[in-house]
Design a protein around this motif. Structure first.
Motif, PDB file in Angstrom:
ATOM      1  N   GLY A   1       0.816  -1.217   0.000  1.00 55.65           N
ATOM      2  CA  GLY A   1       0.000   0.000   0.000  1.00 55.65           C
ATOM      3  C   GLY A   1       0.843   1.256   0.000  1.00 55.65           C
ATOM      4  N   PHE A   2       1.921   1.267   0.779  1.00 60.73           N
ATOM      5  CA  PHE A   2       2.780   2.447   0.839  1.00 60.73           C
ATOM      6  C   PHE A   2       3.493   2.672  -0.489  1.00 60.73           C
ATOM      7  CE2 PHE A   2       6.793   4.601   1.776  1.00 60.73           C
ATOM      8  CZ  PHE A   2       6.322   5.733   2.432  1.00 60.73           C
ATOM      9  N   LEU A   3       4.025   1.596  -1.068  1.00 64.15           N
ATOM     10  CA  LEU A   3       4.729   1.727  -2.343  1.00 64.15           C
ATOM     11  C   LEU A   3       3.798   2.236  -3.437  1.00 64.15           C
ATOM     12  CD1 LEU A   3       6.889  -1.536  -2.246  1.00 64.15           C
ATOM     13  CD2 LEU A   3       7.755   0.806  -2.191  1.00 64.15           C
ATOM     14  N   VAL A   4       2.597   1.705  -3.479  1.00 67.65           N
ATOM     15  CA  VAL A   4       1.634   2.117  -4.504  1.00 67.65           C
ATOM     16  C   VAL A   4       1.178   3.551  -4.261  1.00 67.65           C
ATOM     17  CG1 VAL A   4      -0.651   1.687  -5.478  1.00 67.65           C
ATOM     18  CG2 VAL A   4       0.863  -0.241  -4.960  1.00 67.65           C
ATOM     19  N   HIS A   5       0.946   3.880  -2.999  1.00 64.81           N
ATOM     20  CA  HIS A   5       0.458   5.221  -2.661  1.00 64.81           C
ATOM     21  C   HIS A   5       1.479   6.297  -3.021  1.00 64.81           C
ATOM     22  CE1 HIS A   5      -0.507   8.651   0.041  1.00 64.81           C
ATOM     23  NE2 HIS A   5      -1.751   8.316  -0.243  1.00 64.81           N
ATOM     24  N   GLN A   6       2.759   5.989  -2.808  1.00 65.85           N
ATOM     25  CA  GLN A   6       3.793   6.997  -3.024  1.00 65.85           C
ATOM     26  C   GLN A   6       4.361   6.992  -4.435  1.00 65.85           C
ATOM     27  OE1 GLN A   6       3.050   8.536   0.444  1.00 65.85           O
ATOM     28  NE2 GLN A   6       4.694   9.352  -0.803  1.00 65.85           N
ATOM     29  N   MET A   7       4.344   5.840  -5.100  1.00 69.10           N
ATOM     30  CA  MET A   7       5.015   5.737  -6.397  1.00 69.10           C
ATOM     31  C   MET A   7       4.123   5.177  -7.498  1.00 69.10           C
ATOM     32  SD  MET A   7       8.668   4.434  -4.906  1.00 69.10           S
ATOM     33  CE  MET A   7       8.055   3.967  -3.302  1.00 69.10           C
ATOM     34  N   SER A   8       2.848   5.103  -7.235  1.00 67.80           N
ATOM     35  CA  SER A   8       1.860   4.682  -8.245  1.00 67.80           C
ATOM     36  C   SER A   8       2.253   3.369  -8.929  1.00 67.80           C
ATOM     37  CB  SER A   8       1.665   5.804  -9.279  1.00 67.80           C
ATOM     38  OG  SER A   8       1.274   6.996  -8.640  1.00 67.80           O
ATOM     39  N   TRP A   9       2.232   3.357 -10.258  1.00 71.30           N
ATOM     40  CA  TRP A   9       2.462   2.125 -11.010  1.00 71.30           C
ATOM     41  C   TRP A   9       3.880   1.602 -10.831  1.00 71.30           C
ATOM     42  CZ3 TRP A   9      -1.465  -0.565 -12.515  1.00 71.30           C
ATOM     43  CH2 TRP A   9      -2.668   0.078 -12.827  1.00 71.30           C
ATOM     44  N   GLN A  10       4.848   2.514 -10.706  1.00 76.72           N
ATOM     45  CA  GLN A  10       6.220   2.061 -10.457  1.00 76.72           C
ATOM     46  C   GLN A  10       6.314   1.344  -9.106  1.00 76.72           C
ATOM     47  OE1 GLN A  10       9.638   4.639 -11.731  1.00 76.72           O
ATOM     48  NE2 GLN A  10       8.046   6.195 -11.862  1.00 76.72           N
ATOM     49  N   GLY A  11       5.620   1.882  -8.120  1.00 77.71           N
ATOM     50  CA  GLY A  11       5.594   1.255  -6.808  1.00 77.71           C
ATOM     51  C   GLY A  11       4.894  -0.095  -6.839  1.00 77.71           C
ATOM     52  N   LEU A  12       3.820  -0.184  -7.635  1.00 73.28           N
ATOM     53  CA  LEU A  12       3.100  -1.455  -7.773  1.00 73.28           C
ATOM     54  C   LEU A  12       3.997  -2.508  -8.403  1.00 73.28           C
ATOM     55  CD1 LEU A  12       0.481  -3.095  -7.572  1.00 73.28           C
ATOM     56  CD2 LEU A  12      -0.157  -2.188  -9.829  1.00 73.28           C
ATOM     57  N   TRP A  13       4.736  -2.126  -9.440  1.00 73.62           N
ATOM     58  CA  TRP A  13       5.630  -3.072 -10.101  1.00 73.62           C
ATOM     59  C   TRP A  13       6.758  -3.505  -9.173  1.00 73.62           C
ATOM     60  CZ3 TRP A  13       6.035  -6.725 -13.300  1.00 73.62           C
ATOM     61  CH2 TRP A  13       7.260  -7.114 -13.846  1.00 73.62           C
ATOM     62  N   PHE A  14       7.318  -2.545  -8.430  1.00 70.19           N
ATOM     63  CA  PHE A  14       8.388  -2.892  -7.501  1.00 70.19           C
ATOM     64  C   PHE A  14       7.867  -3.821  -6.408  1.00 70.19           C
ATOM     65  CE2 PHE A  14      11.132  -2.277  -3.830  1.00 70.19           C
ATOM     66  CZ  PHE A  14      12.387  -2.431  -4.396  1.00 70.19           C
ATOM     67  N   ALA A  15       6.667  -3.544  -5.908  1.00 74.31           N
ATOM     68  CA  ALA A  15       6.065  -4.411  -4.893  1.00 74.31           C
ATOM     69  C   ALA A  15       5.820  -5.806  -5.448  1.00 74.31           C
ATOM     70  CB  ALA A  15       4.752  -3.806  -4.394  1.00 74.31           C
ATOM     71  N   PHE A  16       5.419  -5.874  -6.715  1.00 74.89           N
ATOM     72  CA  PHE A  16       5.125  -7.162  -7.336  1.00 74.89           C
ATOM     73  C   PHE A  16       6.368  -8.046  -7.413  1.00 74.89           C
ATOM     74  CE2 PHE A  16       4.751  -9.923 -11.072  1.00 74.89           C
ATOM     75  CZ  PHE A  16       3.575 -10.594 -10.759  1.00 74.89           C
ATOM     76  N   VAL A  17       7.511  -7.456  -7.769  1.00 74.04           N
ATOM     77  CA  VAL A  17       8.726  -8.278  -7.927  1.00 74.04           C
ATOM     78  C   VAL A  17       9.463  -8.480  -6.601  1.00 74.04           C
ATOM     79  CG1 VAL A  17       9.020  -7.538 -10.315  1.00 74.04           C
ATOM     80  CG2 VAL A  17      10.214  -6.301  -8.495  1.00 74.04           C
ATOM     81  N   SER A  18       9.228  -7.599  -5.622  1.00 78.44           N
ATOM     82  CA  SER A  18       9.989  -7.692  -4.373  1.00 78.44           C
ATOM     83  C   SER A  18       9.224  -8.386  -3.250  1.00 78.44           C
ATOM     84  CB  SER A  18      10.402  -6.292  -3.903  1.00 78.44           C
ATOM     85  OG  SER A  18       9.264  -5.499  -3.608  1.00 78.44           O
ATOM     86  N   VAL A  19       7.914  -8.309  -3.278  1.00 83.13           N
ATOM     87  CA  VAL A  19       7.097  -8.837  -2.182  1.00 83.13           C
ATOM     88  C   VAL A  19       6.365 -10.119  -2.564  1.00 83.13           C
ATOM     89  CG1 VAL A  19       5.184  -8.345  -0.606  1.00 83.13           C
ATOM     90  CG2 VAL A  19       6.798  -6.531  -1.209  1.00 83.13           C
ATOM     91  N   VAL A  20       5.794 -10.133  -3.748  1.00 78.62           N
ATOM     92  CA  VAL A  20       4.891 -11.222  -4.132  1.00 78.62           C
ATOM     93  C   VAL A  20       5.573 -12.580  -4.296  1.00 78.62           C
ATOM     94  CG1 VAL A  20       3.287 -12.043  -5.909  1.00 78.62           C
ATOM     95  CG2 VAL A  20       3.214  -9.656  -5.155  1.00 78.62           C
ATOM     96  N   PRO A  21       6.673 -12.693  -5.061  1.00 82.98           N
ATOM     97  CA  PRO A  21       7.199 -14.032  -5.394  1.00 82.98           C
ATOM     98  C   PRO A  21       7.464 -14.932  -4.188  1.00 82.98           C
ATOM     99  CG  PRO A  21       8.259 -12.371  -6.742  1.00 82.98           C
ATOM    100  CD  PRO A  21       7.469 -11.635  -5.718  1.00 82.98           C
ATOM    101  N   GLN A  22       8.263 -14.478  -3.220  1.00 83.10           N
ATOM    102  CA  GLN A  22       8.582 -15.332  -2.077  1.00 83.10           C
ATOM    103  C   GLN A  22       7.371 -15.570  -1.182  1.00 83.10           C
ATOM    104  OE1 GLN A  22      10.157 -12.491  -2.824  1.00 83.10           O
ATOM    105  NE2 GLN A  22      10.519 -11.195  -1.029  1.00 83.10           N
ATOM    106  N   ASN A  23       6.468 -14.591  -1.158  1.00 90.18           N
ATOM    107  CA  ASN A  23       5.278 -14.766  -0.321  1.00 90.18           C
ATOM    108  C   ASN A  23       4.271 -15.736  -0.929  1.00 90.18           C
ATOM    109  OD1 ASN A  23       5.268 -13.089   2.221  1.00 90.18           O
ATOM    110  ND2 ASN A  23       5.920 -11.546   0.743  1.00 90.18           N
ATOM    111  N   LEU A  24       4.437 -16.059  -2.197  1.00 91.81           N
ATOM    112  CA  LEU A  24       3.624 -17.120  -2.776  1.00 91.81           C
ATOM    113  C   LEU A  24       3.952 -18.471  -2.140  1.00 91.81           C
ATOM    114  CD1 LEU A  24       3.653 -16.210  -6.584  1.00 91.81           C
ATOM    115  CD2 LEU A  24       1.761 -15.966  -4.974  1.00 91.81           C
ATOM    116  N   LEU A  25       5.113 -18.562  -1.520  1.00 92.96           N
ATOM    117  CA  LEU A  25       5.491 -19.762  -0.772  1.00 92.96           C
ATOM    118  C   LEU A  25       5.268 -19.573   0.730  1.00 92.96           C
ATOM    119  CD1 LEU A  25       8.872 -20.657  -2.551  1.00 92.96           C
ATOM    120  CD2 LEU A  25       6.668 -21.770  -2.863  1.00 92.96           C
TER     121      LEU A  25
END
Length: 216
Positions: free
Chosen positions: A117-141
């Motif tokens: 939420g913070f990344l998206v709120h502050q950096m919009s689509w760039q923040g969403l993309w960064f969150a997707f590659v940094s947070v999502v993959p390992q948390n899928l496990l």
């Protein structure tokens, strides 16, 4: 009229109970994610500025390859994950640990929701993309592993309660072994997650560093 076998009926009841538990635990986690995302809006400007400064230093270190060595990062990540599931295993051995198990899962969702939420709120689509590659993959496990351990812990605690206080039977050892083996299996899952987090995530994050970091 043909009567249903007792074993078949018991199996259907078990599946129904497990399904209800899956829904409850998953909804609890999602509530944590939503609550974490909502918390972003409650930050005051000074708190947001402090977080942005930290992100700026992190992005700079990432671009200059100045972050922690992958081997060290792997050791820290695996150590943290093993401590978490070890605590969850201990909590799952008693009925009084059930609320704490649920709180841990909720807090995990809260942290993920706040981060994204913070990344998206502050950096919009760039923040969403960064969150997707940094947070999502390992948390899928990580997240499924935590949900599975939480469910297994609740199931074991309830079985222990029924065996000791209701039926007065001593056949709890097989349940204990099954629960412990499952937690061990989830530790292996965490191992793969730590490998990805230490060796793959930094590469992905470096390619996805946002260029627009401004206070909103």
């Amino acid at each position: 009229m043909k009567k249903k076998p007792v074993l078949s009926h018991s199996f259907q009841v078990h599946l129904k109970n497990q399904g209800s538990l899956v829904i409850f635990v998953t909804v609890l986690f999602m509530m944590g994610v939503i609550f974490g995302a909502v918390l972003v809006n409650s930050l005051d400007p000074s708190q947001k500025e402090g977080l942005l400064n930290y992100l700026g230093f992190f992005f700079q270190g990432l671009s200059e390859n100045a972050i922690a060595d992958s081997k060290v990062a792997f050791q820290h990540s695996l150590g943290d994950h093993l401590k978490t599931i070890g605590l969850m295993w201990i909590l799952g051995l008693s009925v009084i640990g059930i609320p704490v198990l649920l709180v841990l899962l909720f807090l995990k969702g809260l942290v993920i929701g706040f981060t994204v939420g913070f990344l998206v709120h502050q950096m919009s689509w760039q923040g969403l993309w960064f969150a997707f590659v940094s947070v999502v993959p390992q948390n899928l496990l990580i997240i499924p592993a935590m949900i599975i351990i939480t469910m297994a812990g609740i199931h074991f605690s309830i079985s222990l309660f029924k065996n000791r206080l209701i039926h007065h039977r001593g056949a709890i050892y097989p349940h204990f072994v099954s629960f412990s083996l499952l937690v061990t299996g989830m530790a292996v899952v965490m191992l793969f997650s730590s490998v990805f987090e230490a060796y793959v995530s930094p590469v992905l994050m470096k390619e996805a560093i946002p260029t627009n970091i401004t206070l909103k």
